[in-house]
Design an enzyme around this catalytic site. Structure first.
Site, PDB file in Angstrom:
ATOM      1  N   ASP A 193      15.505  19.159  42.576  1.00 14.63           N
ATOM      2  CA  ASP A 193      14.686  17.925  42.099  1.00 14.63           C
ATOM      3  C   ASP A 193      14.476  17.903  40.713  1.00 14.63           C
ATOM      4  O   ASP A 193      14.128  19.170  40.208  1.00 14.63           O
ATOM      5  CB  ASP A 193      13.511  17.729  43.119  1.00 14.63           C
ATOM      6  CG  ASP A 193      12.968  16.459  42.768  1.00 14.63           C
ATOM      7  OD1 ASP A 193      13.486  15.489  42.223  1.00 14.63           O
ATOM      8  OD2 ASP A 193      11.589  16.101  43.053  1.00 14.63           O
ATOM      9  N   ARG A 231      13.586  13.369  35.351  1.00 16.03           N
ATOM     10  CA  ARG A 231      12.661  13.999  34.752  1.00 16.03           C
ATOM     11  C   ARG A 231      12.970  14.857  33.316  1.00 16.03           C
ATOM     12  O   ARG A 231      12.711  14.691  32.214  1.00 16.03           O
ATOM     13  CB  ARG A 231      11.458  14.700  35.232  1.00 16.03           C
ATOM     14  CG  ARG A 231      10.415  13.708  35.823  1.00 16.03           C
ATOM     15  CD  ARG A 231       9.426  14.184  36.706  1.00 16.03           C
ATOM     16  NE  ARG A 231      10.351  14.731  38.206  1.00 16.03           N
ATOM     17  CZ  ARG A 231       9.855  15.469  38.958  1.00 16.03           C
ATOM     18  NH1 ARG A 231       8.776  16.038  38.814  1.00 16.03           N
ATOM     19  NH2 ARG A 231      10.616  15.436  40.110  1.00 16.03           N
ATOM     20  N   TRP A 232      14.087  15.613  33.828  1.00 15.01           N
ATOM     21  CA  TRP A 232      14.643  16.457  32.426  1.00 15.01           C
ATOM     22  C   TRP A 232      15.531  15.607  31.487  1.00 15.01           C
ATOM     23  O   TRP A 232      15.210  15.781  30.393  1.00 15.01           O
ATOM     24  CB  TRP A 232      15.887  17.454  33.244  1.00 15.01           C
ATOM     25  CG  TRP A 232      16.250  18.341  32.279  1.00 15.01           C
ATOM     26  CD1 TRP A 232      15.832  19.685  31.901  1.00 15.01           C
ATOM     27  CD2 TRP A 232      17.503  18.331  31.810  1.00 15.01           C
ATOM     28  NE1 TRP A 232      16.600  20.317  31.422  1.00 15.01           N
ATOM     29  CE2 TRP A 232      17.695  19.506  30.877  1.00 15.01           C
ATOM     30  CE3 TRP A 232      18.231  17.318  31.432  1.00 15.01           C
ATOM     31  CZ2 TRP A 232      18.763  19.843  30.212  1.00 15.01           C
ATOM     32  CZ3 TRP A 232      19.255  17.439  30.762  1.00 15.01           C
ATOM     33  CH2 TRP A 232      19.691  18.761  29.799  1.00 15.01           C
ATOM     34  N   ASN A 238      18.572   8.068  49.089  1.00 19.20           N
ATOM     35  CA  ASN A 238      18.955   7.684  47.665  1.00 19.20           C
ATOM     36  C   ASN A 238      19.801   6.391  47.334  1.00 19.20           C
ATOM     37  O   ASN A 238      19.992   6.274  46.255  1.00 19.20           O
ATOM     38  CB  ASN A 238      19.879   9.180  46.779  1.00 19.20           C
ATOM     39  CG  ASN A 238      18.710  10.293  46.796  1.00 19.20           C
ATOM     40  OD1 ASN A 238      19.359  11.493  47.059  1.00 19.20           O
ATOM     41  ND2 ASN A 238      17.695  10.024  46.487  1.00 19.20           N
TER      42      ASN A 238
HETATM   43  C1  FPP Z   1      16.815  14.865  42.237  1.00 18.17           C
HETATM   44  O1  FPP Z   1      16.574  14.535  41.155  1.00 18.17           O
HETATM   45  C2  FPP Z   1      18.287  14.982  42.379  1.00 18.17           C
HETATM   46  C3  FPP Z   1      19.325  14.159  43.081  1.00 18.17           C
HETATM   47  C4  FPP Z   1      19.055  12.968  43.641  1.00 18.17           C
HETATM   48  C5  FPP Z   1      20.778  14.648  43.097  1.00 18.17           C
HETATM   49  C6  FPP Z   1      21.041  16.045  42.963  1.00 18.17           C
HETATM   50  C7  FPP Z   1      22.466  16.243  42.345  1.00 18.17           C
HETATM   51  C8  FPP Z   1      22.613  17.107  41.180  1.00 18.17           C
HETATM   52  C9  FPP Z   1      22.054  18.353  41.114  1.00 18.17           C
HETATM   53  C10 FPP Z   1      23.877  16.925  40.845  1.00 18.17           C
HETATM   54  C11 FPP Z   1      25.016  17.555  41.268  1.00 18.17           C
HETATM   55  C12 FPP Z   1      25.413  18.149  42.341  1.00 18.17           C
HETATM   56  C13 FPP Z   1      26.361  18.513  42.938  1.00 18.17           C
HETATM   57  C14 FPP Z   1      26.534  19.167  44.111  1.00 18.17           C
HETATM   58  C15 FPP Z   1      27.315  18.557  41.975  1.00 18.17           C
HETATM   59  P1  FPP Z   1      15.747  13.295  40.818  1.00 18.17           P
HETATM   60  O2  FPP Z   1      16.646  12.520  40.158  1.00 18.17           O
HETATM   61  O3  FPP Z   1      15.193  12.733  41.693  1.00 18.17           O
HETATM   62  O4  FPP Z   1      14.837  13.782  39.463  1.00 18.17           O
HETATM   63  P2  FPP Z   1      13.547  13.050  39.236  1.00 18.17           P
HETATM   64  O5  FPP Z   1      12.499  13.283  40.484  1.00 18.17           O
HETATM   65  O6  FPP Z   1      13.108  13.719  38.075  1.00 18.17           O
HETATM   66  O7  FPP Z   1      13.716  11.449  39.084  1.00 18.17           O
END
Ligand code: FPP
Length: 245
Positions: free
Chosen positions: A24, A28-29, A72
């Site tokens: 997660d 934000r990053w 998602n």
């Molecule tokens: C959550 O961060 C992350 C995801 C919904 C996607 C996870 C995907 C990856 C790490 C990329 C690639 C993975 C593979 C296997 C190639 P968020 O977007 O919810 O972050 P936030 O809470 O800061 O908005």
């Protein structure tokens, strides 16, 4: 009174054999850098390789990562399409690396809703890496714990209706055998990055006895050193699986 059965008292001490990660904080990053969310996901994808490659030296044999949840799909069409493209590129690009490093890849989740091109790549990489055993990498794509249990129950119910399974004999092991994770051990440690302390529908059934670590670091900043530190902390804990040891 009979003593309750102790479930899997196999790894009370020592490092975790199976680590599951809720990656997660990509959004934000990116936001902190004034960049689109997809840039954060791309940085997150680069992190995956480093963490997978750190597993053998830490004694982690199974790594399960949450890449896309059944919830998602509610994100913008641009972000969903961007993520799907990223998964395709990741699998294609990593294929050689999986073979060089002995990584066996599996997917959990409901594939049916995923685009055909991605499903084909998933089938291809699963078949190609079938003989590998250094690290078992499981990628959760269109995965939700409740959805998984519902799908498993549907298949089980069909077998009961067809007379293949006696309903009076259905127990935890029977249902576990219908889950997407049926060939995997339960996770010993579940890590979530970015400071949120939720499990968000990830491995609900399988994590019944897991230890949890909620780490403040955002996923794209989660280094192999931080991973080693978290895995090391686990080694000192005593797990009792509900029993008095
Ligand atoms: C959550 O961060 C992350 C995801 C919904 C996607 C996870 C995907 C990856 C790490 C990329 C690639 C993975 C593979 C296997 C190639 P968020 O977007 O919810 O972050 P936030 O809470 O800061 O908005």
């Amino acid at each position: 009174m009979e003593q309750a059965e102790v479930i899997k008292p196999d790894t009370p001490k020592g490092g975790p054999k199976h680590v599951a990660i809720i990656m997660d904080g990509n959004g934000r990053w990116a936001q902190m850098r004034g960049k689109p969310r997809l840039i954060g996901h791309q940085a997150g994808a680069r992190r995956v390789r480093a963490i997978v490659e750190a597993c053998p030296s830490l004694g982690v044999e199974y790594l399960t990562i949450f890449a896309f949840s059944t919830e998602n799909w509610k994100r913008t069409q641009t972000e969903v399409a961007g993520l799907m493209g990223l998964f395709r590129r990741y699998i294609t690009k990593e294929m050689k690396n999986f073979m060089t490093n002995g990584i066996r890849v599996r997917f959990i989740g409901d594939r049916v809703r995923l685009e055909r091109k991605l499903q084909d790549l998933m089938d291809e990489v699963e078949a190609l890496t079938e003989g590998n055993s250094t690290v078992n990498l499981t990628i959760a794509l269109n995965y939700g714990g409740r959805d998984e249990v519902a799908r498993a129950t549907k298949r089980l119910a069909k077998d009961v209706a067809a007379g293949r399974i006696d309903p009076d004999k259905v127990d935890e092991t029977t249902l576990a055998g219908f889950l997407d994770t049926c060939v995997l051990p339960d996770p010993d440690l579940v890590i979530r990055t970015s400071g949120e302390a939720r499990i968000s529908n990830f491995l609900l059934w399988q994590s019944a006895y897991a230890e949890y670590e909620f780490i403040d670091t955002l996923w794209p900043d989660f280094t192999p050193d931080i991973f080693a530190e978290v895995v090391g902390r686990y080694g000192g804990r005593e797990r009792r699986y509900g029993a008095v040891l």
